[in-house]
Design a protein around this motif. Structure first.
Motif, PDB file in Angstrom:
ATOM      1  N   PRO A  40      76.642  58.351  40.074  1.00 30.35           N
ATOM      2  CA  PRO A  40      75.241  58.788  40.158  1.00 30.35           C
ATOM      3  C   PRO A  40      74.322  57.731  40.779  1.00 30.35           C
ATOM      4  N   GLN A  41      73.209  58.195  41.319  1.00 30.12           N
ATOM      5  CA  GLN A  41      72.139  57.339  41.836  1.00 30.12           C
ATOM      6  C   GLN A  41      72.525  56.559  43.089  1.00 30.12           C
ATOM      7  N   MET A  42      73.485  57.052  43.854  1.00 29.87           N
ATOM      8  CA  MET A  42      73.898  56.388  45.088  1.00 29.87           C
ATOM      9  C   MET A  42      73.302  57.130  46.292  1.00 29.87           C
ATOM     10  N   PRO A  43      73.148  56.440  47.418  1.00 28.94           N
ATOM     11  CA  PRO A  43      72.700  57.129  48.636  1.00 28.94           C
ATOM     12  C   PRO A  43      73.692  58.231  49.016  1.00 28.94           C
ATOM     13  N   GLU A  44      73.246  59.195  49.811  1.00 35.72           N
ATOM     14  CA  GLU A  44      74.075  60.343  50.170  1.00 35.72           C
ATOM     15  C   GLU A  44      75.386  59.950  50.842  1.00 35.72           C
TER      16      GLU A  44
END
Length: 160
Positions: A40-44
Motif C-alpha cells: 500500500p501507499q506506493m506510486p502506481e
C-alpha cells in the motif's frame, strides 16, 4: 550533474515499440513473471514485492513508469538489477518489469551519443546516452535515477 554512458556491454530490453539499454554489470538475473504482492501507499509504477529464493525484492513496472501500456504477454519478464541508494552507494536488488529482453550488445564510444537537450521542462537525468545500434537508437538508462532514491527507500522499508 547528469551521468554519461560508458562503452561496454548493455542488456537491451523492450518497452512497447522502444528499446532501452541497462549496463549488464548491474543486471543480476532475468526471471519469468510471478505473483507480485502489492504494497500500500506506493506510486502506481511500483507493483509490489516478490519472494526471490527467500529474499523480498521490490518490483517496478518500467512500462507504467515510462507511460507505456502495461499488457502482459508471453515475453513479459522481470529483470533483477542492483540499484544504488543515494550518496551512501548502498546497493539493493530490484525487479523491473519489461515487455521483453532483446540481447546483450557491446557498445563502443563511437556508438554512444550524449543525451540531447529537450528544453528546460523535460528531465533527462535518467538517460545516460543514446546508442546507435543496427540502424536504430536505444536509450541507455541510468537505472539508479530511473527509480528515484526516495521511492526505492520506501519500498525497501516496506519489504523489510
Amino acid at each position: 550533474m547528469p551521468s554519461t554512458a560508458t562503452p561496454g556491454k548493455y542488456l537491451t530490453v523492450g518497452l512497447g515499440t522502444e528499446e532501452y539499454g541497462v549496463p549488464v554489470l548491474r543486471v543480476r538475473e532475468i526471471i519469468r513473471m510471478q505473483k507480485i504482492t502489492s504494497v500500500p501507499q506506493m506510486p502506481e509504477f511500483v507493483k509490489g514485492v516478490i519472494n526471490l529464493r527467500g529474499r523480498v525484492i521490490p518490483v517496478v513496472d518500467l512500462r507504467v513508469k515510462f507511460g507505456f501500456p502495461a499488457e502482459f504477454a508471453d515475453r513479459t519478464c522481470i529483470v533483477v538489477v542492483h540499484v544504488k541508494l543515494g550518496a551512501a552507494e548502498q546497493a539493493v536488488q530490484m525487479g523491473l518489469i519489461v515487455d521483453r529482453v532483446e540481447e546483450v550488445v557491446t557498445l563502443s564510444a563511437a556508438e554512444i551519443e550524449p543525451t540531447p537537450e529537450f528544453g528546460g521542462h523535460v528531465s533527462t537525468d535518467y538517460i545516460l546516452g543514446l546508442a546507435k545500434v543496427k540502424g536504430g537508437v536505444k536509450t541507455l538508462l541510468d537505472i539508479d535515477r530511473v527509480v528515484a532514491a526516495d521511492t526505492v527507500r520506501k519500498m525497501t522499508v516496506a519489504a523489510a
